[in-house]
Write an enzyme that holds these catalytic residues in place. Structure first.
Site, PDB file in Angstrom:
ATOM      1  N   ASP A 100     -10.784  18.631   1.182  1.00 62.96           N
ATOM      2  CA  ASP A 100     -10.544  18.510   2.623  1.00 62.96           C
ATOM      3  C   ASP A 100      -9.087  18.848   2.908  1.00 62.96           C
ATOM      4  O   ASP A 100      -8.259  18.933   2.000  1.00 62.96           O
ATOM      5  CB  ASP A 100     -10.904  17.115   3.132  1.00 62.96           C
ATOM      6  CG  ASP A 100     -10.153  15.995   2.410  1.00 62.96           C
ATOM      7  OD1 ASP A 100      -8.910  15.939   2.546  1.00 62.96           O
ATOM      8  OD2 ASP A 100     -10.796  15.198   1.707  1.00 62.96           O
TER       9      ASP A 100
ATOM     10  N   ARG B  78      -2.731   1.289  -4.494  1.00 66.15           N
ATOM     11  CA  ARG B  78      -2.511  -0.148  -4.555  1.00 66.15           C
ATOM     12  C   ARG B  78      -2.794  -0.629  -5.980  1.00 66.15           C
ATOM     13  O   ARG B  78      -3.428   0.074  -6.763  1.00 66.15           O
ATOM     14  CB  ARG B  78      -3.448  -0.881  -3.581  1.00 66.15           C
ATOM     15  CG  ARG B  78      -3.159  -0.652  -2.117  1.00 66.15           C
ATOM     16  CD  ARG B  78      -4.207  -1.307  -1.237  1.00 66.15           C
ATOM     17  NE  ARG B  78      -5.465  -0.569  -1.240  1.00 66.15           N
ATOM     18  CZ  ARG B  78      -6.640  -1.073  -0.855  1.00 66.15           C
ATOM     19  NH1 ARG B  78      -6.707  -2.350  -0.477  1.00 66.15           N
ATOM     20  NH2 ARG B  78      -7.729  -0.345  -0.847  1.00 66.15           N
TER      21      ARG B  78
ATOM     22  N   ASP C 270      -9.593  14.433  -3.559  1.00 65.83           N
ATOM     23  CA  ASP C 270      -9.113  13.132  -4.020  1.00 65.83           C
ATOM     24  C   ASP C 270      -9.147  13.075  -5.552  1.00 65.83           C
ATOM     25  O   ASP C 270      -8.139  12.804  -6.214  1.00 65.83           O
ATOM     26  CB  ASP C 270     -10.012  12.078  -3.372  1.00 65.83           C
ATOM     27  CG  ASP C 270      -9.947  10.684  -3.982  1.00 65.83           C
ATOM     28  OD1 ASP C 270      -9.296  10.489  -5.015  1.00 65.83           O
ATOM     29  OD2 ASP C 270     -10.573   9.775  -3.416  1.00 65.83           O
TER      30      ASP C 270
ATOM     31  N   CYS D   6      -3.852  12.192  -2.864  1.00 68.54           N
ATOM     32  CA  CYS D   6      -2.983  12.099  -1.685  1.00 68.54           C
ATOM     33  C   CYS D   6      -1.757  11.245  -1.973  1.00 68.54           C
ATOM     34  O   CYS D   6      -0.695  11.436  -1.374  1.00 68.54           O
ATOM     35  CB  CYS D   6      -3.741  11.572  -0.476  1.00 68.54           C
ATOM     36  SG  CYS D   6      -4.169   9.814  -0.533  1.00 68.54           S
ATOM     37  N   TYR D   7      -1.885  10.307  -2.940  1.00 70.88           N
ATOM     38  CA  TYR D   7      -0.738   9.464  -3.283  1.00 70.88           C
ATOM     39  C   TYR D   7       0.298  10.214  -4.105  1.00 70.88           C
ATOM     40  O   TYR D   7       1.379   9.668  -4.381  1.00 70.88           O
ATOM     41  CB  TYR D   7      -1.210   8.198  -3.995  1.00 70.88           C
ATOM     42  CG  TYR D   7      -2.001   7.308  -3.071  1.00 70.88           C
ATOM     43  CD1 TYR D   7      -1.390   6.684  -1.985  1.00 70.88           C
ATOM     44  CD2 TYR D   7      -3.364   7.126  -3.250  1.00 70.88           C
ATOM     45  CE1 TYR D   7      -2.110   5.894  -1.111  1.00 70.88           C
ATOM     46  CE2 TYR D   7      -4.098   6.339  -2.378  1.00 70.88           C
ATOM     47  CZ  TYR D   7      -3.467   5.732  -1.316  1.00 70.88           C
ATOM     48  OH  TYR D   7      -4.191   4.954  -0.435  1.00 70.88           O
TER      49      TYR D   7
ATOM     50  N   LYS E 237      -6.306  -0.162  -8.192  1.00 71.76           N
ATOM     51  CA  LYS E 237      -7.130   0.838  -7.518  1.00 71.76           C
ATOM     52  C   LYS E 237      -7.167   2.123  -8.340  1.00 71.76           C
ATOM     53  O   LYS E 237      -6.384   2.312  -9.276  1.00 71.76           O
ATOM     54  CB  LYS E 237      -6.592   1.116  -6.111  1.00 71.76           C
ATOM     55  CG  LYS E 237      -6.681  -0.079  -5.168  1.00 71.76           C
ATOM     56  CD  LYS E 237      -8.123  -0.466  -4.894  1.00 71.76           C
ATOM     57  CE  LYS E 237      -8.215  -1.624  -3.923  1.00 71.76           C
ATOM     58  NZ  LYS E 237      -9.611  -1.975  -3.601  1.00 71.76           N
TER      59      LYS E 237
ATOM     60  N   HIS F 142       0.848  -1.188   0.000  1.00 70.13           N
ATOM     61  CA  HIS F 142       0.000   0.000   0.000  1.00 70.13           C
ATOM     62  C   HIS F 142       0.884   1.238   0.000  1.00 70.13           C
ATOM     63  O   HIS F 142       1.896   1.287   0.691  1.00 70.13           O
ATOM     64  CB  HIS F 142      -0.888  -0.049   1.253  1.00 70.13           C
ATOM     65  CG  HIS F 142      -1.835   1.093   1.423  1.00 70.13           C
ATOM     66  ND1 HIS F 142      -1.433   2.336   1.856  1.00 70.13           N
ATOM     67  CD2 HIS F 142      -3.182   1.166   1.227  1.00 70.13           C
ATOM     68  CE1 HIS F 142      -2.489   3.128   1.927  1.00 70.13           C
ATOM     69  NE2 HIS F 142      -3.562   2.451   1.551  1.00 70.13           N
TER      70      HIS F 142
ATOM     71  N   ASP G 156      -5.693   8.775  -6.762  1.00 71.26           N
ATOM     72  CA  ASP G 156      -6.088   9.589  -5.599  1.00 71.26           C
ATOM     73  C   ASP G 156      -4.971  10.601  -5.381  1.00 71.26           C
ATOM     74  O   ASP G 156      -3.798  10.242  -5.326  1.00 71.26           O
ATOM     75  CB  ASP G 156      -6.257   8.688  -4.371  1.00 71.26           C
ATOM     76  CG  ASP G 156      -6.727   9.430  -3.122  1.00 71.26           C
ATOM     77  OD1 ASP G 156      -6.456  10.636  -2.999  1.00 71.26           O
ATOM     78  OD2 ASP G 156      -7.344   8.781  -2.253  1.00 71.26           O
TER      79      ASP G 156
ATOM     80  N   HIS H 239      -6.361  15.962   1.862  1.00 74.43           N
ATOM     81  CA  HIS H 239      -5.956  15.912   0.456  1.00 74.43           C
ATOM     82  C   HIS H 239      -5.283  17.208   0.014  1.00 74.43           C
ATOM     83  O   HIS H 239      -4.394  17.186  -0.844  1.00 74.43           O
ATOM     84  CB  HIS H 239      -7.159  15.578  -0.430  1.00 74.43           C
ATOM     85  CG  HIS H 239      -7.571  14.136  -0.344  1.00 74.43           C
ATOM     86  ND1 HIS H 239      -8.496  13.684   0.565  1.00 74.43           N
ATOM     87  CD2 HIS H 239      -7.145  13.039  -1.033  1.00 74.43           C
ATOM     88  CE1 HIS H 239      -8.635  12.376   0.442  1.00 74.43           C
ATOM     89  NE2 HIS H 239      -7.827  11.956  -0.518  1.00 74.43           N
TER      90      HIS H 239
END
Length: 313
Positions: free
Chosen positions: A224, A155, A217, A163-164, A158, A112, A161, A227
């Site tokens: 938010d 991952r 995201d 944040c990654y 998936k 992850h 996003d 993120h």
């Protein structure tokens, strides 16, 4: 207890402890540095150390890769890192590296992005990234950037996003510096970190800015603080190459401050604290003198970054 809670009267917890220590380092004043009682903080961190080498997130809480990073990063920033605090950490993280190459939150689970960053960053702070299969790690993370969107997934199989952008994006400079410190010149590229930085910045700027402000995201989601923080942190990582030169999507005003990928605070702020805490001396725990330090890996990396920046001027 020595640690920080998420709010007044909350239970001390490693996640807000890391956030609080980082915030004080960003504040960057001696007044801010003195907020932390380093003696009780050390006792708090040691109280959460698990026999398997990891750390519980809070008293009687879960043990996973987040706790390992938060404890090691907080201790290193405060220069209270010791051999007893780091004992077993490298072995614990190594057991959580999966066949894919990334790191799971716990042994036996799926690799992850967030946990991979936490485990790798903890070992890179310590200067013990050699415990991991770094070649397989690199193979895994280069396949997490999405060809259509430009951002990262957390991952395998998936969705992207924002944040990654940091959790995966910051893995690249950590790996690059770990290879450099190991003398792996066959893998250390002089001008890039093995991922496409312009598409990643474009994803954040064009797809993740919410019309009402903040970052999200992905389109269709609400903005938010989480993120907003990690999307921008990822952009900061993407904008600076191994040689310190910048790559900016859009106007020059989009250039962000260069972030230290080990702590996710500005490199200048990470360096500023050093003189204060080195002069602070040992701490006394139950009648014994405990001599702490900053992690060897992060200290060597920052010295390298700052020398590059000075040479470029």
């Amino acid at each position: 207890t020595g640690g920080f809670g998420g709010g007044p009267m909350h239970l001390a917890h490693l996640a807000p402890t890391y956030a609080a220590v980082s915030s004080l380092m960003i504040a960057g004043s001696e007044e801010a540095y003195r907020v932390v009682d380093r003696r009780t903080m050390y006792k708090f961190l040691m109280s959460l150390k698990h026999p398997d080498g990891g750390f519980m997130m809070h008293e009687e809480g879960e043990t996973d890769m987040r706790g390992t990073y938060c404890a090691i990063a907080a201790a290193s920033m405060l220069h209270i890192l010791t051999d007893e605090l780091a004992e077993g950490v490298a072995e614990y993280v190594r057991r959580c590296q999966t066949f894919e190459g990334g790191i799971a939150g716990e042994e036996g689970l799926e690799a992850h992005g967030g946990y991979s960053y936490c485990g790798l960053a903890a070992l890179c702070i310590l200067g013990r990234a050699d415990y991991l299969d770094l070649d397989n790690f690199l193979h895994w993370v280069v396949h997490r950037q999405m060809g259509l969107e430009g951002g990262f997934q957390g991952r395998t199989n998936k969705l992207v996003d924002s944040c990654y952008s940091f959790w995966q994006g910051a893995i690249f400079p950590l790996l690059h510096e770990a290879f450099r410190q190991q003398g792996r010149e066959d893998l250390v590229l002089p001008d890039n970190f093995w991922f496409s930085t312009r598409p990643m910045q474009t994803y954040v700027f064009l797809a993740c800015q919410h019309p009402a402000g903040g970052l999200r995201d992905k389109p269709g989601k609400a903005a938010d603080f989480y993120h907003s923080c990690y999307a921008l942190s990822g952009v900061s990582v993407a904008q600076y190459g191994p040689d310190g030169t910048s790559t900016i999507v859009g106007d020059e005003s989009n250039l962000l401050m260069r972030s230290d990928p080990y702590y996710n605070i500005g490199i200048e702020k990470a360096e500023r604290k050093t003189a204060f805490f080195e002069a602070a001396g040992p701490i006394e725990i139950d009648g014994r003198q405990v001599v702490g330090r900053e992690g060897a890996g992060v200290a060597a990396a920052r010295k390298h970054y700052l020398a590059q920046a000075k040479a470029a001027k």
